[in-house]
Scaffold this motif. Structure first.
Motif, PDB file in Angstrom:
ATOM      1  N   LEU A 141      11.137  -1.459   4.703  1.00  0.00           N
ATOM      2  CA  LEU A 141      11.555  -0.424   5.648  1.00  0.00           C
ATOM      3  C   LEU A 141      10.385   0.020   6.528  1.00  0.00           C
ATOM      4  N   LEU A 142       9.214   0.207   5.919  1.00  0.00           N
ATOM      5  CA  LEU A 142       8.040   0.589   6.702  1.00  0.00           C
ATOM      6  C   LEU A 142       7.665  -0.489   7.708  1.00  0.00           C
ATOM      7  N   ALA A 143       7.691  -1.732   7.267  1.00  0.00           N
ATOM      8  CA  ALA A 143       7.316  -2.836   8.148  1.00  0.00           C
ATOM      9  C   ALA A 143       8.321  -3.002   9.286  1.00  0.00           C
ATOM     10  N   ALA A 144       9.582  -2.720   9.029  1.00  0.00           N
ATOM     11  CA  ALA A 144      10.630  -2.937  10.032  1.00  0.00           C
ATOM     12  C   ALA A 144      10.750  -1.778  11.021  1.00  0.00           C
ATOM     13  N   HIS A 145      10.338  -0.578  10.625  1.00  0.00           N
ATOM     14  CA  HIS A 145      10.512   0.597  11.481  1.00  0.00           C
ATOM     15  C   HIS A 145       9.322   0.725  12.433  1.00  0.00           C
ATOM     16  N   LYS A 146       9.604   0.736  13.713  1.00  0.00           N
ATOM     17  CA  LYS A 146       8.566   0.743  14.732  1.00  0.00           C
ATOM     18  C   LYS A 146       7.650   1.965  14.621  1.00  0.00           C
ATOM     19  N   ASN A 175       2.130   1.249   9.246  1.00  0.00           N
ATOM     20  CA  ASN A 175       1.944   0.077   8.396  1.00  0.00           C
ATOM     21  C   ASN A 175       0.859   0.302   7.347  1.00  0.00           C
ATOM     22  N   ARG A 176       0.031   1.333   7.554  1.00  0.00           N
ATOM     23  CA  ARG A 176      -1.006   1.628   6.562  1.00  0.00           C
ATOM     24  C   ARG A 176      -0.400   2.099   5.245  1.00  0.00           C
ATOM     25  N   LEU A 177       0.855   2.526   5.266  1.00  0.00           N
ATOM     26  CA  LEU A 177       1.483   2.997   4.034  1.00  0.00           C
ATOM     27  C   LEU A 177       2.115   1.860   3.229  1.00  0.00           C
ATOM     28  N   ILE A 178       2.147   0.671   3.806  1.00  0.00           N
ATOM     29  CA  ILE A 178       2.647  -0.468   3.037  1.00  0.00           C
ATOM     30  C   ILE A 178       1.686  -0.680   1.869  1.00  0.00           C
ATOM     31  N   ASN A 179       2.238  -0.864   0.696  1.00  0.00           N
ATOM     32  CA  ASN A 179       1.471  -0.999  -0.548  1.00  0.00           C
ATOM     33  C   ASN A 179       0.686   0.258  -0.887  1.00  0.00           C
ATOM     34  N   ALA A 180       1.237   1.419  -0.543  1.00  0.00           N
ATOM     35  CA  ALA A 180       0.586   2.690  -0.880  1.00  0.00           C
ATOM     36  C   ALA A 180       0.418   2.850  -2.389  1.00  0.00           C
ATOM     37  N   GLN A 181       1.208   2.141  -3.166  1.00  0.00           N
ATOM     38  CA  GLN A 181       1.088   2.227  -4.623  1.00  0.00           C
ATOM     39  C   GLN A 181      -0.267   1.721  -5.099  1.00  0.00           C
ATOM     40  N   ASP A 182      -0.984   0.987  -4.247  1.00  0.00           N
ATOM     41  CA  ASP A 182      -2.299   0.470  -4.618  1.00  0.00           C
ATOM     42  C   ASP A 182      -3.439   1.402  -4.199  1.00  0.00           C
ATOM     43  N   PHE A 183      -3.121   2.515  -3.536  1.00  0.00           N
ATOM     44  CA  PHE A 183      -4.144   3.458  -3.089  1.00  0.00           C
ATOM     45  C   PHE A 183      -4.783   4.142  -4.294  1.00  0.00           C
ATOM     46  N   SER A 184      -6.023   4.585  -4.091  1.00  0.00           N
ATOM     47  CA  SER A 184      -6.690   5.373  -5.135  1.00  0.00           C
ATOM     48  C   SER A 184      -6.028   6.755  -5.181  1.00  0.00           C
ATOM     49  N   GLU A 185      -6.290   7.483  -6.253  1.00  0.00           N
ATOM     50  CA  GLU A 185      -5.714   8.831  -6.356  1.00  0.00           C
ATOM     51  C   GLU A 185      -6.225   9.721  -5.233  1.00  0.00           C
ATOM     52  N   GLU A 186      -7.485   9.567  -4.866  1.00  0.00           N
ATOM     53  CA  GLU A 186      -8.043  10.374  -3.778  1.00  0.00           C
ATOM     54  C   GLU A 186      -7.330  10.066  -2.463  1.00  0.00           C
ATOM     55  N   GLU A 187      -7.087   8.790  -2.178  1.00  0.00           N
ATOM     56  CA  GLU A 187      -6.368   8.421  -0.952  1.00  0.00           C
ATOM     57  C   GLU A 187      -4.952   8.999  -0.958  1.00  0.00           C
ATOM     58  N   ILE A 188      -4.316   8.989  -2.105  1.00  0.00           N
ATOM     59  CA  ILE A 188      -2.966   9.538  -2.216  1.00  0.00           C
ATOM     60  C   ILE A 188      -2.991  11.046  -1.963  1.00  0.00           C
TER      61      ILE A 188
END
Length: 158
Positions: free
Chosen positions: A92-97, A101-114
């Motif tokens: 959905l993120l990739a398809a929505h203009k 796109n930086r939020l794609i794979n947000a599950q891999d962010f560090s806790e600080e980034e989250i």
């Protein structure tokens, strides 16, 4: 001739199907009623066995073994569900203009980034509430463009 040996993929698929079936079966009403029946039967046999240590050990051992095994099957099912949910959200993120796109794979962010993103979205929610325009949207890109233009304005010679 070498006998057929399942590949890692075939073994993985076999276990995946087994785990899915057991997890679905274990969550059914029938299995709950069966487990309840076993506990009731065990409780009713207490007087017959004089509530002995062996009688208690039977239920303790049985429930411990089942719980131990089910934890892994349930965790496997949750991991798969979580991954599929992330993939759907990424699509959905990739398809929505307008989506970042930086939020794609947000599950891999560090806790600080989250936490930084959470604070950012809190600010966006506050701004959206001030706009009083339900159709207005703010994205990470809009905020970045805003930041860049403000920064350029600050460093511009007067």
């Amino acid at each position: 001739m070498v006998p057929f040996l399942p590949t890692d993929s075939a073994r993985s698929n076999l276990f995946a199907r087994f785990a899915e079936r057991i997890t679905a079966w274990a969550g059914s009403t029938l299995v709950f009623c069966l487990a309840l029946g076993i506990v009731l039967l065990w409780a009713l046999t207490g007087p017959v066995f004089h509530y002995s240590e062996t009688w208690q050990l039977i239920i303790n051992t049985g429930t411990t073994i089942i719980t131990f095994l089910m934890v892994f099957l349930i965790q496997r099912a949750q991991n798969k569900d979580s991954l599929v949910l992330h993939l759907k959200l990424n699509e959905l993120l990739a398809a929505h203009k307008g989506a970042s796109n930086r939020l794609i794979n947000a599950q891999d962010f560090s806790e600080e980034e989250i936490h930084v993103l959470h604070r950012y979205f809190d600010i966006l929610a506050e701004k959206a509430a001030l706009d009083r325009d339900l159709g207005r949207t703010h994205s990470v890109e809009e905020a970045e463009e805003n930041h860049v233009s403000k920064r350029a304005a600050r460093h511009k010679p007067h």
